[in-house]
Design a protein around this motif. Structure first.
Motif, PDB file in Angstrom:
ATOM      1  N   THR A 156      -2.145  -8.086  -5.964  1.00  0.00           N
ATOM      2  CA  THR A 156      -2.682  -6.737  -5.842  1.00  0.00           C
ATOM      3  C   THR A 156      -2.562  -6.028  -7.184  1.00  0.00           C
ATOM      4  O   THR A 156      -1.638  -6.285  -7.954  1.00  0.00           O
ATOM      5  N   VAL A 189      -3.555  -1.947  -8.760  1.00  0.00           N
ATOM      6  CA  VAL A 189      -4.174  -0.646  -8.500  1.00  0.00           C
ATOM      7  C   VAL A 189      -5.481  -0.492  -9.275  1.00  0.00           C
ATOM      8  O   VAL A 189      -6.375   0.222  -8.834  1.00  0.00           O
ATOM      9  N   GLN A 190      -5.620  -1.176 -10.406  1.00  0.00           N
ATOM     10  CA  GLN A 190      -6.860  -1.105 -11.171  1.00  0.00           C
ATOM     11  C   GLN A 190      -8.025  -1.726 -10.394  1.00  0.00           C
ATOM     12  O   GLN A 190      -9.157  -1.268 -10.492  1.00  0.00           O
ATOM     13  N   MET A 205      -8.120  -2.078  -7.007  1.00  0.00           N
ATOM     14  CA  MET A 205      -8.238  -1.444  -5.685  1.00  0.00           C
ATOM     15  C   MET A 205      -8.681  -2.442  -4.611  1.00  0.00           C
ATOM     16  O   MET A 205      -9.690  -2.241  -3.933  1.00  0.00           O
ATOM     17  N   ASP A 233      -6.227  -1.739   2.968  1.00  0.00           N
ATOM     18  CA  ASP A 233      -6.113  -1.354   1.569  1.00  0.00           C
ATOM     19  C   ASP A 233      -4.804  -1.957   1.040  1.00  0.00           C
ATOM     20  O   ASP A 233      -3.707  -1.503   1.379  1.00  0.00           O
ATOM     21  N   CYS A 274      -3.076  -2.340  -1.908  1.00  0.00           N
ATOM     22  CA  CYS A 274      -2.064  -1.706  -2.771  1.00  0.00           C
ATOM     23  C   CYS A 274      -1.156  -0.752  -2.005  1.00  0.00           C
ATOM     24  O   CYS A 274       0.065  -0.831  -2.146  1.00  0.00           O
ATOM     25  N   GLN A 295       1.983  -2.630  -6.131  1.00  0.00           N
ATOM     26  CA  GLN A 295       1.415  -3.224  -7.338  1.00  0.00           C
ATOM     27  C   GLN A 295       1.982  -4.618  -7.598  1.00  0.00           C
ATOM     28  O   GLN A 295       3.185  -4.825  -7.546  1.00  0.00           O
TER      29      GLN A 295
END
Length: 181
Positions: free
Chosen positions: A137, A139-140, A142, A153, A155, A160
């Motif tokens: 995973t 965050v960049q 998503m 979802d 993240c 992270q």
């Protein structure tokens, strides 16, 4: 009545049933059939590292789910679509994306390439088999897994950098996996 003089041999009194009520036997058979049917249903299971909570969703053979993320180089959304064929058996059927470039498929040998002019996207039909998928995973990117109208979802679920394995198993295999953790 004197019980000491009564002959209690099976020949004189008849066989004694372990099950006094035949409906009980039928109920046990129905429960066994339902448990077997339910236990053999297919699940897509999200197995994160570090003993984080496992998520799963039920699918039928031939059912589909998708993986949505933002491409790291192109910074555009990508959707990859998977069909469930059975235990440890998935096929990536196509991928849809908005830009051509590094890391995105485009070669005719990879599948049937189509420009979706009305949507401003590209689609590549393919037939890539997978036993399982693994990804981290970020965050960049998503990353999200989508099945029908439910979105996982990743993240917020796992944080992270968590390694997540996605695989197909039968429900009873998931139960056994849960017992060993």
């Amino acid at each position: 009545m004197d019980h000491t003089s009564t002959d209690r041999t099976p020949a004189s009194t008849g066989a004694r049933s372990f099950f006094k009520h035949p409906a009980f036997v039928v109920l046990l058979a129905v429960v066994a059939v339902l448990a077997t049917w339910y236990g053999n249903r297919l699940l897509v299971v999200l197995l994160p590292e570090n003993n984080l909570p496992v998520r799963y969703f039920a699918v039928e053979k031939g059912g589909e789910w998708s993986y949505h993320y933002k491409h790291s180089v192109q910074q555009t959304p990508v959707d990859e679509y998977f069909r469930v064929n059975g235990v440890d058996d998935m096929t990536m059927t196509h991928t849809t994306y908005e830009s051509l470039g590094v890391g995105l498929p485009y070669d005719p040998s990879e599948g049937t390439f189509t420009s979706l002019k009305k949507d401003g996207k590209f689609d590549l039909e393919m037939n890539r088999p997978y036993k399982y998928l693994k990804f981290r995973t970020a965050v960049q990117a998503m990353p999200k897994i989508i099945h029908k109208d439910v979105t996982y979802d990743l993240c917020p679920l796992y944080g992270q950098g968590t390694l997540v394995e996605v695989k197909v198993m039968k429900r009873y295999q998931y139960w056994l996996l849960s017992l060993t953790k």
